[in-house]
Design a protein around this motif. Structure first.
Motif, short mmCIF file in Angstrom:
data_model
loop_
_atom_site.label_atom_id
_atom_site.label_comp_id
_atom_site.label_asym_id
_atom_site.label_seq_id
_atom_site.Cartn_x
_atom_site.Cartn_y
_atom_site.Cartn_z
N TYR A 181 0.84 -1.20 0.00
CA TYR A 181 0.00 0.00 0.00
C TYR A 181 0.87 1.25 0.00
CZ TYR A 181 -3.26 3.58 1.47
OH TYR A 181 -4.02 4.73 1.53
N PRO A 182 0.61 2.20 -0.90
CA PRO A 182 -0.37 2.15 -1.99
C PRO A 182 0.16 1.34 -3.17
CG PRO A 182 0.79 4.23 -2.05
CD PRO A 182 1.30 3.51 -0.83
N ILE A 183 -0.74 0.80 -3.98
CA ILE A 183 -0.31 0.03 -5.14
C ILE A 183 0.43 0.94 -6.12
CG2 ILE A 183 -1.07 -1.36 -7.10
CD1 ILE A 183 -3.48 -2.22 -5.47
N SER A 184 1.58 0.51 -6.57
CA SER A 184 2.38 1.30 -7.50
C SER A 184 1.61 1.56 -8.80
CB SER A 184 3.68 0.56 -7.82
OG SER A 184 4.37 1.19 -8.89
N ASN A 185 1.77 2.76 -9.31
CA ASN A 185 1.14 3.10 -10.59
C ASN A 185 1.72 2.30 -11.75
OD1 ASN A 185 -0.59 5.04 -9.47
ND2 ASN A 185 0.98 6.64 -9.62
N LYS A 186 2.90 1.69 -11.52
CA LYS A 186 3.52 0.88 -12.57
C LYS A 186 2.82 -0.47 -12.75
CE LYS A 186 8.11 2.90 -11.81
NZ LYS A 186 9.53 2.61 -11.45
N ILE A 187 2.04 -0.89 -11.75
CA ILE A 187 1.36 -2.18 -11.83
C ILE A 187 0.05 -1.99 -12.58
CG2 ILE A 187 0.26 -4.04 -10.52
CD1 ILE A 187 2.29 -3.55 -8.32
N GLU A 188 -0.12 -2.78 -13.63
CA GLU A 188 -1.31 -2.70 -14.46
C GLU A 188 -2.18 -3.94 -14.25
OE1 GLU A 188 -0.15 -2.20 -18.51
OE2 GLU A 188 0.77 -0.22 -18.18
#
Length: 315
Positions: free
Chosen positions: A8-15
């Motif tokens: 947390y928080p989920i990385s913006n790189k993870i799709e």
């Protein structure tokens, strides 16, 4: 099966590229109740042509709130075993979330938006008693937080002998040595994995050579005592008897060890990675006055073990 670690928080790189049917829970033991949740999610996923995903946690959520000691700090299924059980149930993706203070401090709506919606959950499935968010919202609340963005399916309690199947119930029976009940509640035979290491070789001098299995401290074990087990060695399940205990005949301050005497077996397996399936408890550990009394008891244990395997016809 793909395992994706999240924090947390989920990385913006993870799709999250496609919709999923998501089963959520800690799933310690992946017992019959947990299996009911995952199987129902699997049926929905297959019907809709979507992958089946599981959202679970890297350690027990209670670690955030309090210090856990003894068996409360151990697991019915450590991570590798849990992943194997998920795979056996047809799970396609496992989201393994680091359960830390920041994660648990999310409000229920934040958890839903940050995780369930972000993961493109088409349907979310969980047990009736599953909670989430800082205020421990329930499954009854989830449709309100979903706001029409995904479907919600709540799975009722699974029962055996009129009582709810739960990890707590399994732990209690494991501590009491009730392996028959444990295995019935799990829906499979309780298993321990470890490496064969050198011990003090006392068993060999008694005529009962043993393989000493070094196990993970995170793994909960059955209570101390003598058991009938099967042991996986080089891809073959072999009949055996096991001791969990402190070798009290030879001292009062020995560490707890797992020692396995494999019937009719005489191979050097030091260093082997093995699995042990716990089938039945024969007796408690007893302190004997001498080696001869212990040998005579071990001979009786062997007879009982052989009779068990003759009755079931397999290891």
């Amino acid at each position: 099966m793909k395992v994706i670690n999240l924090s947390y928080p989920i990385s913006n790189k993870i799709e999250f590229k496609q919709p999923v049917v998501l089963a959520m829970g800690f799933f310690d033991g992946v017992h019959l109740g947990h299996q009911a949740v995952i199987k129902q999610a699997k049926q929905i996923a297959d019907k809709k042509g979507l992958p089946l995903a599981v959202l679970t946690y890297d350690h027990h959520p209670a670690l955030v709130y309090k210090k856990l000691e003894g068996n409360a700090a151990r697991y019915l299924s450590i991570w590798n075993r849990k992943v194997q059980l998920f795979d056996d149930l047809g799970v396609n993706i496992v989201y393994r979330v680091n359960y830390n203070y920041a994660f648990q401090a999310q409000k229920p709506q934040e958890f839903v938006d940050n995780y369930l919606v972000r993961m493109q959950s088409e349907t979310v499935v969980a047990g009736f008693d599953h909670t989430y968010g800082a205020k421990k919202a329930t499954m009854n609340d989830l449709p309100d937080y979903a706001k029409g963005r995904f479907h919600v399916v709540t799975v009722p309690a699974d029962v055996l002998a009129g009582k709810k199947i739960s990890s707590t119930r399994i732990r209690r029976n494991l501590e009491n040595g009730h392996l028959k009940t444990v295995n019935e509640l799990l829906g499979y035979q309780f298993e321990t994995e470890g490496t064969v290491v050198h011990g003090l070789a006392r068993g060999r001098t008694l005529g009962f050579p043993t393989a000493n299995v070094e196990y993970s401290e995170l793994q909960q074990l059955p209570s101390e005592g003598i058991y009938i087990v099967s042991m996986l060695v080089n891809d073959e399940w072999l009949p055996a008897m096991a001791s969990i205990g402190r070798n009290v005949t030879f001292g009062n301050h020995n560490p707890i060890t797992i020692e396995i005497n494999i019937l009719d077996f005489n191979q050097n397996i030091y260093g082997n990675r093995v699995k042990v399936r716990w089938l039945a408890k024969m007796r408690d550990e007893v302190k004997y006055t001498g080696e001869q009394a212990l040998i005579e008891q071990l001979q009786k244990d062997e007879i009982q073990t052989r009779e068990y395997f003759t009755k079931i016809g397999q290891a």
